[in-house]
Structures are given as C-alpha cells and as structure tokens.
Design an enzyme around this catalytic site. Structure first.
Site, mmCIF file in Angstrom:
data_model
loop_
_atom_site.group_PDB
_atom_site.id
_atom_site.type_symbol
_atom_site.label_atom_id
_atom_site.label_comp_id
_atom_site.label_asym_id
_atom_site.label_seq_id
_atom_site.Cartn_x
_atom_site.Cartn_y
_atom_site.Cartn_z
ATOM 1 N N SER A 175 1.468 -10.000 -0.867
ATOM 2 C CA SER A 175 1.157 -8.569 -0.726
ATOM 3 C C SER A 175 1.576 -7.967 0.608
ATOM 4 C CB SER A 175 -0.344 -8.345 -0.950
ATOM 5 O OG SER A 175 -1.111 -9.175 -0.095
ATOM 6 N N LYS A 217 0.806 -1.226 0.000
ATOM 7 C CA LYS A 217 0.000 0.000 0.000
ATOM 8 C C LYS A 217 0.835 1.271 0.000
ATOM 9 C CE LYS A 217 -4.435 -1.615 1.614
ATOM 10 N NZ LYS A 217 -4.236 -3.016 2.059
ATOM 11 N N GLU A 228 -9.523 7.075 3.904
ATOM 12 C CA GLU A 228 -10.379 6.182 4.673
ATOM 13 C C GLU A 228 -9.559 4.929 4.946
ATOM 14 O OE1 GLU A 228 -10.213 5.996 1.408
ATOM 15 O OE2 GLU A 228 -9.916 3.826 1.260
#
Ligand SMILES: *Cc1c(COP(=O)(O)O)cnc(C)c1O
Length: 405
Positions: free
Chosen positions: A389, A101, A123
């Site tokens: 990930s 991310k 968010e």
C-alpha cells in the site's frame, strides 16, 4: 473475549452494498440531522458522477499522468522462493505521494468540484491522508483545511510541513486524546457549519453511507489493474489469494473489489495487533471489536463494556483506527475473508525481510500484510497478489531503531 474468524470453504452470501448502505448488518448512515442534507446529496449523486464518462475520462487521465498509474504488478522472486509460491506485489508505493490514498483524494475532489463545492476539509491521523488531500487541492486549486489531533501534529512534523507547503491550513485539535478520532469530530463540526460550500474528504472506507462504497469504488482501480495485468503473466485473470492490510479498509477494498464474489479467490486481511491482541494495546478491531456505531457507521468497534471507544494502539500510525469499514466487518463475519492479527514485531521483521530480499522498503502498514504471508501455507503453483500500500520513507526512524545491530 476474542472473535475467531476463520475462512470457511465457500461463503454462502453475495457481498454487496444495499440501497441504505448496508453490507449485511453493517454500515448505514447514522448522522446528526444537521448533516442529513449534505450526506443525502452525496448519496444521490455519487454513482451517477462515478459512472459519467466525462468524470471517468478526467479521473483516469489524472491517475495516468499525475499519479503514475497503472502501478506495476511485480513478481517478487526471492520473496516467492522463501514462501514457496508465486508472490506478486501490487506496487501502490510507487504512486505520487507514496501510497494508495491519492487515488481516493483526487476522485473525491473532482466530484466536489463537479458539485460546485469550493472548499475541502479532511481529517488526518498520521498525516498521509492529509498530504494526499492537500496535494490534490493544490492541483485543483481548492481551499483545503485539515484537522489533525495536536498529539499527531507533534509526532508527524514532516507531513504537517508538507501540507502547509502545499497551501493547506492545518488545524491542531485539542479535544479528547488529541488524535484521529478527535480530528474526525472536529471535521464533522466544520462540515455542519459550511454544508453549502464544503466537501468532507474521508480517507478510508469508513463513515456514513455513501462514503465506504464511494471510497471502495475509487480505489477499485487497484483490482481492475490486477485483472488486466495478471493474464500476461499467469495466463489467467485471477490470483488464488489476495492479501492486504486493514486500517479503515481502503487499500484492501480496492484490492478485492473486482474479486469480491469470485469464489476462486481467497482473501486474507492483516489487522494490527500492536503489542499482541491480549496486551490491551492493539488495533485488532475485527478480532476484538463488538458491534457499535462510530463516525456514522454500524460496524465492529473496540469498546468498553459500557460502550466507550477504546483508544487503539499500533506502532503503525496508519492502522490505529478503533473501528473498521462495514464491508470488512461483513467480509470477516461472513467468512469471506480470513483476518490475521499481526504484531508490531512481526510487521517490523517482515519490513526488513522485504527490504533485504527485494530492495523495496515498505510502509509499516504494508508490512502487516507481508507478515501475514508467514502465517499461511501456500502450494507451489499458487498465485498470491499482495497490495504493497505504501513506501517506507516515513517509517525510517522506526526501522533504524529496530535494526538488529
Ligand atoms: C493509511 C494507510 C493504510 C491504512 O488505510 P486503509 O484505508 O486501511 O488502506 C495502509 N497503508 C498505507 C501506506 C497507508 O498510508
């Protein structure tokens, strides 16, 4: 009613985003009038910003020196032996903050700074995107406000503490079910009130155009690196299979980006079946979803007969989004990707397997991709690249509860 998406021999269509942000029938920008100017400004500038050599230099310098890229492409020998093929893990778990991310957060905040914005909002559900955004804001000296459902604030205390330590303001959202969907609504409300100063960092390939394409391009560094790393190991620049998990779709979009229209490469996506796709408690959006509009995008969406959003469930907090990115809806509908639904139990088993075979504790999200390996038959020489990930630190309580005694 279940959708049955099987990989067909060769997809007829080329998959690409058009000027309106559509991938086939999915995508677009369905937004309230008050956000039109902000989204439009982003739409007309994002490609130019991304292609500017000065932006690329600054972005890549941070990816190298701050995030720790390129991440290794690791041949997992014992895992490969078990599945009868050659499995490489793309180690996004080794990035700073422990997942992919951060690639997106840093890129979007650099773009926001370039556009003269001084304030960042985001968010977050599980808190991973919130932590990545708060981290990049600390680095780049930007004000940061993170909206998070009150229920999630309660169950993700460590990430809340990290965001606060990093200088972000965490706003608990008390509307609706007090989870991710409600946090998105609150962030959109904030953006409507502060369009001149504020950039909204969306954490996945979801939302109105240009977000899905913007996030996919920022994450495409994953497949650019695979393309550079594979020749030294396999003598060719493409694998036979790419495998990744799908929440909103950003790690998988990054993994497939450079191979999207390469027919030599098969794509396998793993979505979260929770307690089973027929259990009523799942996040298997692609299997169960119907076409609808959520958070500004036309996509597949879990909804009731009269169009109410169904609250998703997965043991893995990063996968329980009721929709999915429009690129992924398109890859599934066109037959470009095979989509497998993986239950909580299958993911837990796969997480433990990787831990014991390779000494790598994966995030529970990534474990869904690992579990997909067991549902496929691979040829002995076939090369599989799987996007790992994230790392499993945040999931240790869950893993310990499920360890066989
Ligand atoms: C958030 C998250 C995901 C799911 O999000 P995508 O946008 O689908 O990638 C997957 N893995 C990890 C480790 C995450 O933190």
């Amino acid at each position: 009613m279940k959708n049955d998406y099987k990989h067909e021999d060769e997809p007829a269509m080329t998959i690409a985003v058009d000027a309106g942000g559509y991938y086939g029938e999915f995508g677009g920008a369905y937004i309230p009038e008050i956000l039109h100017a902000s989204v439009e400004a982003l739409r007309v500038t994002y490609r130019e910003a991304l292609e500017d050599p000065a932006f690329q230099r600054e972005y890549h310098a941070l990816l190298v020196d701050y995030v720790g890229r390129p991440t290794p492409l690791y041949l997992a020998r014992r895992l490969s032996a078990k599945h009868g093929c050659k499995i490489y893990l793309k180690r996004e778990d080794l990035n700073h903050t422990g997942a992919h991310k951060i690639n997106n957060a840093i890129g979007q905040i650099l773009m926001a700074r370039r556009a003269g914005k001084t304030r960042i909002i985001a968010e977050t559900g599980a808190g991973q995107h919130g932590v990545a955004t708060a981290t990049a804001c600390a680095l780049m000296d930007m004000e940061c406000v993170v909206y998070m459902g009150k229920t999630d604030v309660g169950r993700q205390q460590l990430n809340v503490q990290k965001m606060r330590a990093l200088g972000a303001t965490v706003v608990p959202v008390t509307s609706g079910n007090m989870t991710l969907k409600d946090a998105v609504n609150e962030a959109i409300r904030d953006w409507c009130c502060h369009p001149a100063t504020t950039h909204y960092v969306i954490g996945s390939t979801v939302g109105p155009h240009p977000y899905p394409d913007l996030v996919a391009r920022l994450q495409s560094v994953i497949s650019q690196e695979i393309k550079q790393q594979l020749p030294g190991k396999e003598g060719r620049d493409h694998p036979d299979y790419l495998v990744a998990c799908v929440g909103g779709g950003s790690n998988s979009a990054g993994t497939v980006h450079e191979y999207l229209n390469d027919p030599r490469v098969k794509i396998v996506l793993a979505e979260a079946a929770g307690k089973g796709i027929d259990s009523g408690e799942s996040a298997a959006t692609i299997h169960l979803g119907r076409v609808g509009i959520i958070h500004g995008s036309k996509t597949l969406l879990m909804q009731t007969a009269d169009g109410q959003v169904i609250e998703p469930y997965s043991l893995s907090a990063g996968l329980d989004y009721p929709g999915v990115g429009p690129l992924h809806a398109c890859m599934a509908r066109s037959g470009r990707a095979e989509v497998l639904a993986i239950t909580d139990d299958e993911a837990l088993e796969a997480a433990l397997e990787l831990t014991r075979l390779e000494g790598i504790i994966p995030a529970l999200e990534s474990a869904h991709a690992l579990a997909a390996l067991g549902k496929k038959r691979f040829g002995a020489g076939e090369v599989v690249v799987l996007c790992l990930s994230g790392r499993g630190d945040k999931d240790m309580d869950t893993y310990l509860q499920h360890l066989p005694s």
